[in-house]
Scaffold this active site. Structure first.
Site, PDB file in Angstrom:
ATOM      1  NE  ARG A  25      19.603 -30.140   6.710  1.00 13.83           N
ATOM      2  CZ  ARG A  25      18.525 -30.343   6.294  1.00 13.83           C
ATOM      3  NH1 ARG A  25      17.457 -30.782   7.219  1.00 13.83           N
ATOM      4  NH2 ARG A  25      18.366 -30.453   5.048  1.00 13.83           N
ATOM      5  CD  GLU A  78      13.633 -33.862  -4.971  1.00 17.80           C
ATOM      6  OE1 GLU A  78      13.725 -34.904  -4.234  1.00 17.80           O
ATOM      7  OE2 GLU A  78      14.044 -32.665  -4.496  1.00 17.80           O
ATOM      8  CE  LYS A 122      11.063 -33.265  -2.107  1.00 21.53           C
ATOM      9  NZ  LYS A 122      11.335 -33.940  -0.829  1.00 21.53           N
ATOM     10  CB  SER A 157      10.900 -26.120   1.722  1.00 19.88           C
ATOM     11  OG  SER A 157      11.881 -26.780   2.181  1.00 19.88           O
ATOM     12  N   GLY A 158      13.049 -26.247  -0.939  1.00 18.14           N
ATOM     13  CA  GLY A 158      13.919 -25.509  -1.575  1.00 18.14           C
ATOM     14  C   GLY A 158      14.536 -24.242  -1.263  1.00 18.14           C
ATOM     15  N   GLY A 159      14.727 -24.094   0.014  1.00 16.66           N
ATOM     16  CA  GLY A 159      15.291 -22.886   0.562  1.00 16.66           C
ATOM     17  C   GLY A 159      14.146 -21.801   0.726  1.00 16.66           C
ATOM     18  NE  ARG A 180      16.578 -26.862   2.184  1.00 15.94           N
ATOM     19  CZ  ARG A 180      17.204 -26.157   0.935  1.00 15.94           C
ATOM     20  NH1 ARG A 180      18.010 -25.444   0.993  1.00 15.94           N
ATOM     21  NH2 ARG A 180      16.591 -26.825  -0.277  1.00 15.94           N
TER      22      ARG A 180
END
Ligand code: 13P
Length: 402
Positions: free
Chosen positions: A79, A224, A267, A308-310, A340
């Protein structure tokens, strides 16, 4: 007609063998040999029980959510390099410092998940990051899994690693100030097929063992099970179906391992159609996601913190808002644990330049505030990062990456 003999309640009680011996699980063949009194199980024996409940309740309070900032060094490096910043320990420290010192962040964020390096790191002025967070009213958390390994015999499905030495590691993390933990299991839907039973069982088992060990060492486990957003034109109904199978198995396994539900946080993913299917509206996402949660997650769990997973930054907020509208009297807090969707524009704005520091913190605060309002069902817009696309860059690297 012969009168039916109806036994009264007192007759039935009198007929029952008296007195009954107190139940011990040892009496049941093949069961545990510990005494189980009045259904209290490990909760009674765990000296952290009250603290675990209080921590989970604090993190799940309405109007706040979790900042997921537990990317491994390799993933953080990717990142940072994407905005021209070299992957050094100092630069990783500076990036986390920018996040954790954003003024007033604690108004919207109740917990922050860290990678091990960050948990032991200090801000530039020598203050431990755990103390920086606590000063903001944010509970420090730690990612404790060590990444994914492919399950042999499956089509690239994975099992999460990290049970070895987990007790000792949790004990050390607690000493360092962590009060909650995270373990991510990944389940995939591909064209025409959901996760295999093998993958569901293996991952549910791993999550339950982890949760049990974390609670025994005073850390609230974030459980999760991510049914991950992937390529394909599968429908939102399919995601909801598979998510329901996964979560129900996970909850069953948590029960099998005597995990105290008031002392965990969940999660999960929101239910979305595959990346090649037409997108679903926030109302549709909320309808299927809420239905799945109502069918599988007991009310004893204080908080459901979606990843948020994308999803884009705006999509994450709008879907969170729609969840509240679809389930205004939810027994759990329907809130966020975004990585993200809180970090992406913040990082791009900073890009490693001192002169952008304040502006980047303002973006983070605006995103956190928007999601806090969405958690309360009060987000009115405009969104601080409107119209952005999905955030699908490879965020999880190698075996030990997040
Ligand atoms: P995202 O919000 O980027 O999906 O990350 C959350 C997380 O911690 C997944 O493990």
């Amino acid at each position: 007609m012969q009168a039916t003999s109806v036994r009264s309640f007192s007759q039935s009680v009198a007929a029952a063998p008296q007195p009954r011996k107190p139940f011990t699980a040892a009496a049941a063949p093949g069961r545990r040999s510990v005494a189980v009194s009045a259904g209290l199980s490990t909760q009674k024996d765990n000296p952290f029980a009250e603290e675990l409940k209080a921590t989970a309740k604090y993190i799940a309070q309405r109007g706040r959510g979790i900042l997921a900032s537990d990317e491994s060094n390799a993933t953080t490096g990717k990142r940072l390099e994407s905005v021209g910043v070299e992957n050094t320990e100092d630069n990783r420290r500076d990036w986390r410092q920018l996040l954790y010192t954003a003024p007033g962040l604690g108004q919207y964020i109740s917990g922050a998940i860290m990678f091990e390096e960050t948990l032991y790191q200090k801000a530039r002025d020598g203050t431990q990051f755990v103390d920086v967070l606590k000063g903001q009213g944010i509970v420090p958390g730690i990612k404790v899994d060590t990444g994914l390994q492919v399950l042999p015999g499956t089509d690239g499905e994975t099992a999460t690693q990290g049970l070895d030495n987990l007790g000792a590691r949790c004990e050390a993390y607690y000493k360092q100030g962590a009060r909650f933990a995270k373990w991510r299991a990944v389940l995939k839907i591909s064209e025409g097929a959901g996760p295999s039973s093998q993958a569901i069982l293996e991952n549910a088992h791993g999550l339950a063992r982890y949760a049990q060990i974390a609670q025994a060492n005073g850390l609230v486990p974030i459980v999760e099970p991510e049914v991950t957003l992937g390529p394909g034109s599968y429908s939102i109904e399919e995601t909801a179906y598979w998510s329901e199978r996964v979560y129900s198995c996970v909850m069953r396994m948590l029960n099998e391992y005597d995990v105290m539900l008031e002392g965990i946080l969940l999660k999960p993913n929101m239910c979305l159609p595959g990346l090649d299917a037409p997108p679903a509206s926030p109302a549709e996402v909320a309808k299927y996601t809420v239905r799945t949660m109502l069918r599988t997650i007991p009310a004893a769990v204080p908080g459901i913190h979606f990843l948020s997973g994308g999803m884009s930054e705006e999509e994450s907020t709008l879907n969170l808002q729609a969840l509240q509208e679809a389930c205004p009297n939810a027994p759990w807090s329907l809130t966020f644990s975004y990585g993200r969707a809180l970090q992406s524009s913040t990082l791009k704005t900073w890009a490693g330049r001192e002169e952008n520091w304040d502006k980047a913190q303002q973006i983070l605060l605006a995103l956190a505030k928007a999601n806090s309002e969405a958690q309360l069902g009060q987000f009115k817009g405009p969104h601080p990062v409107p119209g952005g696309g999905r955030i699908l860059q490879a965020l999880r690297t190698g075996g030990a990456g997040k």
